[in-house]
Design a protein around this motif. Structure first.
Motif, PDB file in Angstrom:
ATOM      1  N   TRP A 116      16.709   3.101 -10.519  1.00  0.00           N
ATOM      2  CA  TRP A 116      16.321   3.995  -9.423  1.00  0.00           C
ATOM      3  C   TRP A 116      16.037   3.134  -8.194  1.00  0.00           C
ATOM      4  O   TRP A 116      14.887   2.896  -7.833  1.00  0.00           O
ATOM      5  CB  TRP A 116      15.080   4.803  -9.841  1.00  0.00           C
ATOM      6  N   PRO A 117      17.109   2.642  -7.577  1.00  0.00           N
ATOM      7  CA  PRO A 117      16.904   1.642  -6.519  1.00  0.00           C
ATOM      8  C   PRO A 117      16.295   2.201  -5.235  1.00  0.00           C
ATOM      9  O   PRO A 117      15.824   1.437  -4.396  1.00  0.00           O
ATOM     10  CB  PRO A 117      18.324   1.110  -6.257  1.00  0.00           C
ATOM     11  N   ASN A 118      16.293   3.522  -5.107  1.00  0.00           N
ATOM     12  CA  ASN A 118      15.820   4.087  -3.841  1.00  0.00           C
ATOM     13  C   ASN A 118      14.327   4.356  -3.796  1.00  0.00           C
ATOM     14  O   ASN A 118      13.879   5.298  -3.161  1.00  0.00           O
ATOM     15  CB  ASN A 118      16.568   5.400  -3.554  1.00  0.00           C
ATOM     16  N   LEU A 119      13.564   3.559  -4.485  1.00  0.00           N
ATOM     17  CA  LEU A 119      12.111   3.750  -4.463  1.00  0.00           C
ATOM     18  C   LEU A 119      11.491   2.833  -3.416  1.00  0.00           C
ATOM     19  O   LEU A 119      11.766   1.639  -3.384  1.00  0.00           O
ATOM     20  CB  LEU A 119      11.511   3.418  -5.836  1.00  0.00           C
ATOM     21  N   LYS A 120      10.654   3.406  -2.579  1.00  0.00           N
ATOM     22  CA  LYS A 120       9.894   2.605  -1.627  1.00  0.00           C
ATOM     23  C   LYS A 120       8.421   2.813  -1.931  1.00  0.00           C
ATOM     24  O   LYS A 120       8.047   3.831  -2.508  1.00  0.00           O
ATOM     25  CB  LYS A 120      10.201   3.052  -0.206  1.00  0.00           C
ATOM     26  N   VAL A 121       7.629   1.852  -1.543  1.00  0.00           N
ATOM     27  CA  VAL A 121       6.202   1.971  -1.875  1.00  0.00           C
ATOM     28  C   VAL A 121       5.342   1.808  -0.626  1.00  0.00           C
ATOM     29  O   VAL A 121       5.742   1.146   0.336  1.00  0.00           O
ATOM     30  CB  VAL A 121       5.771   0.925  -2.918  1.00  0.00           C
ATOM     31  N   ALA A 122       4.174   2.424  -0.678  1.00  0.00           N
ATOM     32  CA  ALA A 122       3.184   2.244   0.391  1.00  0.00           C
ATOM     33  C   ALA A 122       1.803   2.270  -0.224  1.00  0.00           C
ATOM     34  O   ALA A 122       1.501   3.138  -1.050  1.00  0.00           O
ATOM     35  CB  ALA A 122       3.311   3.366   1.416  1.00  0.00           C
ATOM     36  N   ARG A 123       1.014   1.297   0.137  1.00  0.00           N
ATOM     37  CA  ARG A 123      -0.394   1.326  -0.295  1.00  0.00           C
ATOM     38  C   ARG A 123      -1.223   1.718   0.918  1.00  0.00           C
ATOM     39  O   ARG A 123      -1.164   1.067   1.960  1.00  0.00           O
ATOM     40  CB  ARG A 123      -0.827  -0.034  -0.829  1.00  0.00           C
ATOM     41  N   ILE A 124      -1.984   2.765   0.761  1.00  0.00           N
ATOM     42  CA  ILE A 124      -2.765   3.223   1.918  1.00  0.00           C
ATOM     43  C   ILE A 124      -4.246   3.319   1.572  1.00  0.00           C
ATOM     44  O   ILE A 124      -4.631   3.273   0.400  1.00  0.00           O
ATOM     45  CB  ILE A 124      -2.261   4.599   2.423  1.00  0.00           C
ATOM     46  N   LYS A 125      -5.040   3.437   2.611  1.00  0.00           N
ATOM     47  CA  LYS A 125      -6.486   3.626   2.435  1.00  0.00           C
ATOM     48  C   LYS A 125      -6.717   5.121   2.303  1.00  0.00           C
ATOM     49  O   LYS A 125      -6.253   5.890   3.147  1.00  0.00           O
ATOM     50  CB  LYS A 125      -7.199   3.056   3.651  1.00  0.00           C
TER      51      LYS A 125
END
Lengths: 539, 415
Positions: free
Chosen positions: B168-177
């Motif tokens: 599933w190469p189209n995964l992006k990630v974000a770590r937020i507060k």
């Protein structure tokens, strides 16, 4: 391919190798210490952590008793940070050999081992967990030593003096030319690459593996492998070391280790030093035996069992392993035609310094170095390398230096994310194949009641966040880590630990389906060598 | 002394289901139990996905798997329930949950692969509706943003993206507060705070800059406690994208959500729950069962004409073990078990065959009535349900909740 040159090559980073590295460093001799796995991976990491007063050996081995007494005094004085000077008791219960009991104090006197008879009432007041069936009690000077901190402190000072160490480097062959080892061929376990080492002198300090290393140079030592299993209680049962006053047998000693107690040990001959693990039968035998001395052990909660392999050098016909000398063997292989090769093995944790001194004396004689041994007089400086192995250190640091965004990843032992980060930063390329395993080696992570069940997955997530883990490698490391903890967890699963294991399996297999996915490695060789492949999962 | 038609011992999936089924039949029900399996649940309802476990054969059709299982394992508790009973049990169970705010969905007769916190794909039968968009995103490999939160342990978006990157190469990630909270975060606090629409708006605002061309947005399961559907659709509206949840490692809210739904729904059916109380004494007579629940001054005496033993395994405290044997905690019923402790566990934790101790448990007759040491029915009105039943390994077969619910249904039907 890498070629390293060193004056002295030491093979094996147990406590003897570590002590030897420091001894040589203090004499100004440059040395390199190599280790196929990690510091204290063998017997130095799989023992009681007992600093022997010598009393244990007064009947069977007077020389060992005297050595222990002297070395214990030196360590208490020069390496106090590694020692909890608890004192010890020798106790006998109804049914024990009364002649052995009556001879005991006389034998201690003969070896100069301090020993004081106690009123039974006094002994039980000192250690309330002791049986009501006590028939004799003596106070001695046993203590507890943190073998990890001891090795790490020795290495740290040696490195500050210009010596060096390489973990995950296994000696695989040696070239011997004209009666000298000219080249030691090694494999870097992490990269699989070849590393060649040229040394003036090679010292084999590989403990139970000493026979194999010696054979690489065409030398011969007959090592017997005696596996000993120990179990760790959830709470500390006694303030002092408690020894059973009888001829050495199984389940004779209970040693404090910070907040826990360690009970053991057994002695079983095994065919190989690799992959030793404690069994259900041994664990049961230890408890069934020791409860005569400490009835509480029958209903106490255990958190783990573990096993180590004692290297016993066979000097004669095989018999009871306990009858084989606990003294050490320093073997100059010049006698077999290999001039610059020697082995130091056997012995005990308590006498590691003396072993290192004797080996270094011989090494210096061969090298023509006149410097005297200093480890007998120079204090061992505390380092920061072993600090996170100290029970209670994690919580203390967390409470004192807590940053608002620091979170606790291991709740059993209160190890926070910042501590994990510090360990990751320090470990760097010394991590070997598994950062998670390296963290386990350098901290209390995985050592509490959950045995890695919760902290393992959480730290795995954090290692991915830090980009230390990529792909499925992090999951493979988690599975290998879990299997390593399982070795010591599975023999003690009843009562509450069984509930814990039930939950852990529900989490790992029921919820996360980790029995699929990358294959874990459970054999030592495999865990070091096999890349994570074969990602099997539902399709 | 209070008298009830049925006493349900246990408050995990099996206990909750038995209580529900009995109460909906108009029986008066008392229920006891401590925190157990349901609190650590992922929220997924597995029916059956793996058989034989040693081969790790994964089935898309759980009913086809059931046919094979009943043929191969004649002692498995699933042999005591029919497909029809299983379907009715799941239907009644999820209808109740739906009425209390927890919507479930799945594909009739098919298992579905869903994301776990580890990044693995887990086959399950029924999923919380809040997880469903994740299934669609995975199946189409759509560009998806996975969000996680600083201070929340138990789910790493980066881990999931790394583990899945080949498939599933189209995964992006974000770590937020997480808006309004700092330091270490707990899913339950976060979930309750999502009841406030203003908080959702703040969350969406923080996430929006990362969405870009992502077609879906995935979050750790913190999207509401009792109002998950409303929270989810509000976030979808704010972000303009379908949203889904991934269950976190414990402590998670999947279990507490289920427990809370029962806490709301069971009393309305007239159920008397004695929470956090274990049975400390049990006596049987021809008329029924006398129980003491809890100990000391807060203990209560209960009489019931029938009883359902749904006390779970070791973690649920239905089975206990000392160094020498495994026993049943309430009636000391005989427990089918390996000969000795050395045979309880395998040398490898992840052995696909599973540990022999997992097969230990209570033997029953066709109607799930426990058997005594002579193989006779222990009491005509005592039934057993769920994980305490012998000859199953719910963890490796992926049949935990399904087995619990189905056997609870059968036990109640046989009262």
């Amino acid at each position: 391919m890498t070629i390293l040159t060193t004056r002295v090559l030491i093979i094996g980073a147990g406590v003897t190798g570590a002590g030897l590295l420091r001894d040589l460093a203090l004499r100004g001799v440059q040395a390199l210490l190599i280790e196929q796995r990690d510091v204290n991976s063998g017997a130095s990491g799989g023992n009681h952590g007992l600093l022997h007063s010598g009393a244990r050996y007064v009947a069977s081995d007077v020389e060992a008793a005297v050595e222990c007494r002297e070395e214990g005094d030196i360590l208490r004085r020069l390496a106090p940070q590694c020692i909890e000077d608890t004192g010890g008791l020798f106790v006998a219960v109804r049914g024990d050999d009364e002649r052995y009991v009556s001879d005991f104090s006389g034998l201690c006197a003969k070896s100069g081992v301090p020993c004081r008879g106690l009123e039974l009432r006094t002994a039980r007041a000192m250690e309330p967990a002791l049986s009501e069936n006590l028939i004799a009690a003596f106070a001695v000077q046993d203590g507890a030593v943190d073998p990890f901190m001891l090795s790490l402190d020795n290495i740290a000072q040696a490195m500050s003096l210009g010596c060096s160490m390489r973990r995950n480097l296994a000696a695989v062959s040696m070239e011997v030319t004209d009666g000298r080892v000219t080249l030691v061929r090694c494999r870097d376990i992490t990269t699989g690459g070849e590393v060649l080492i040229e040394a003036e002198l090679v010292i084999n300090a590989s403990g139970a593996w000493a026979g194999r290393i010696a054979a690489l140079a065409g030398a011969h030592i007959n090592i017997l492998y005696s596996m000993g299993s120990l179990i760790i209680t959830q709470d500390r049962i006694a303030t002092r070391v408690i020894n059973r006053l009888r001829p050495p047998s199984d389940a004779d000693i209970l040693v404090p280790g910070g907040t826990v107690s360690i009970l053991g040990t057994t002695s079983i001959r095994v065919p190989t030093p690799d992959g030793c693990r404690p069994s259900v039968a041994e664990t049961d035998r230890i408890i069934d035996d020791a409860r005569d001395m400490l009835p509480i052990l029958d209903r106490t909660r255990y958190i783990r069992a573990y096993a180590g392999v004692r290297p016993l050098v066979s000097l004669g016909p095989a018999g009871d392993d306990r009858a084989v000398s606990r003294g050490f063997s320093l073997i100059d292989h010049a006698g077999e035609g290999v001039e610059n090769f020697m082995t130091i093995t056997g012995g005990k944790l308590t006498t590691y310094r003396l072993m290192a001194e004797k080996a270094a004396d011989l090494a210096c004689a061969k090298l023509g170095v006149a410097a005297p041994c200093l480890t007998r007089t120079e204090p061992l400086p505390p380092s920061s390398m072993g600090k996170w192995t100290e029970p209670g250190r994690g919580p203390k640091s967390w409470v004192e230096n807590r940053a608002e965004d620091d979170i606790v990843l291991c709740e059993c032992e209160m190890v926070s994310r910042s501590v994990i980060d510090a360990i990751v930063d320090e470990a760097k390329d010394m991590r070997g194949r598994s950062m998670l395993k390296a963290i386990g080696m350098r901290s209390r992570v995985g050592k509490g009641p959950c045995q890695g069940g919760f902290c393992g997955p959480r730290i795995t997530g954090h290692l991915y966040d830090r980009e230390v883990s990529t792909g499925t490698q992090g999951l493979a490391e988690l599975k290998t880590f879990t299997e390593r903890r399982w070795r010591g967890f599975s023999p003690i699963l009843w009562g509450v630990p069984l509930m814990q294991a039930d939950l852990q399996e529900a989490l790992h297999c029921g919820a996360m389906d980790l029995e699929f996915g990358p294959a874990p490695s459970t054999r030592d060789e495999e865990s070091e060598n096999c890349p994570a492949t074969a990602f099997k999962e539902p399709s | 002394m209070k008298t009830y038609d049925v006493m349900v011992i246990g408050s995990g999936f099996a206990g909750m289901a038995a209580t529900l089924f009995a109460a909906e039949r108009g029986l008066s029900v008392a229920q006891t139990g401590a925190t157990g399996g349901i609190d650590f649940s992922t929220g997924f309802i597995d029916l059956l996905a793996v058989h034989p476990i040693a081969e790790q054969k994964v089935w898309e059709d759980p009913f086809a798997a059931l046919v094979a299982l009943r043929r191969d394992l004649p002692d498995h508790p699933y042999c005591r329930v029919s497909d029809d009973e299983i379907c009715r049990a799941l239907e009644q169970f999820t209808t109740f949950l739906g009425r209390h705010g927890l919507c479930y969905r799945g594909r009739t007769g098919k298992n579905t692969l869903t994301l776990t916190a580890a990044g693995t794909m887990k086959p399950t039968y029924l999923l919380p509706c809040t997880a469903w968009n994740g299934v669609k995103a995975w199946e189409t490999k759509a560009p998806t943003l996975l969000v996680d939160f600083s201070g929340l342990k138990g789910l790493s978006a980066r881990q999931i993206a790394e583990v899945r990157k080949d498939s599933w190469p189209n995964l992006k990630v974000a770590r937020i507060k997480f808006p309004g909270m700092g330091g270490e975060l707990y899913p339950e606090h976060m979930a309750w705070s999502m009841a406030d629409p203003a908080r959702r708006a703040e969350l969406a605002q923080t996430v929006a800059p990362f969405v870009a061309d992502a077609e879906y947005v995935g979050f750790p399961a913190i999207l509401g406690m009792t109002d998950t559907t409303a929270v989810l659709s509000h976030l979808e509206e704010l972000l303009g994208r379908p949203v889904f949840e991934i269950p976190t490692l414990p402590p998670s809210i999947a279990g507490p959500r289920l427990r809370a739904a029962f806490d709301r729904g069971l009393p309305a059916l007239g159920v008397r729950t004695y929470t956090q109380k274990l049975i400390t004494k049990a006596a049987c007579s021809e008329e029924g069962f006398s129980f003491t629940a809890g100990s000391g001054s807060t203990s209560v005496e209960i009489f019931a004409k029938s009883a359902i033993l749904a006390s779970g395994r070791f973690f649920g405290k239905g089975l206990k073990a000392n160094r020498h044997r495994i026993f049943e905690a309430v009636f000391d019923l005989p427990v089918s078990q390996p000969e000795n402790r050395a045979l309880w566990h395998r040398p490898e934790f992840f052995d696909p065959q599973g540990h022999e101790v997992n097969q230990a448990g209570i033997e029953t007759d066709e109607n799930l009535r426990p058997l005594d040491a002579q193989g006779r029915v222990f009491h005509p009105r005592l039934h057993a349900a769920g994980a305490i039943l012998a000859h199953q390994d719910w963890m490796r077969m992926k049949c935990g909740a399904g087995l619990a619910i189905a056997t609870a249904y059968k036990a109640v039907a046989s009262l």
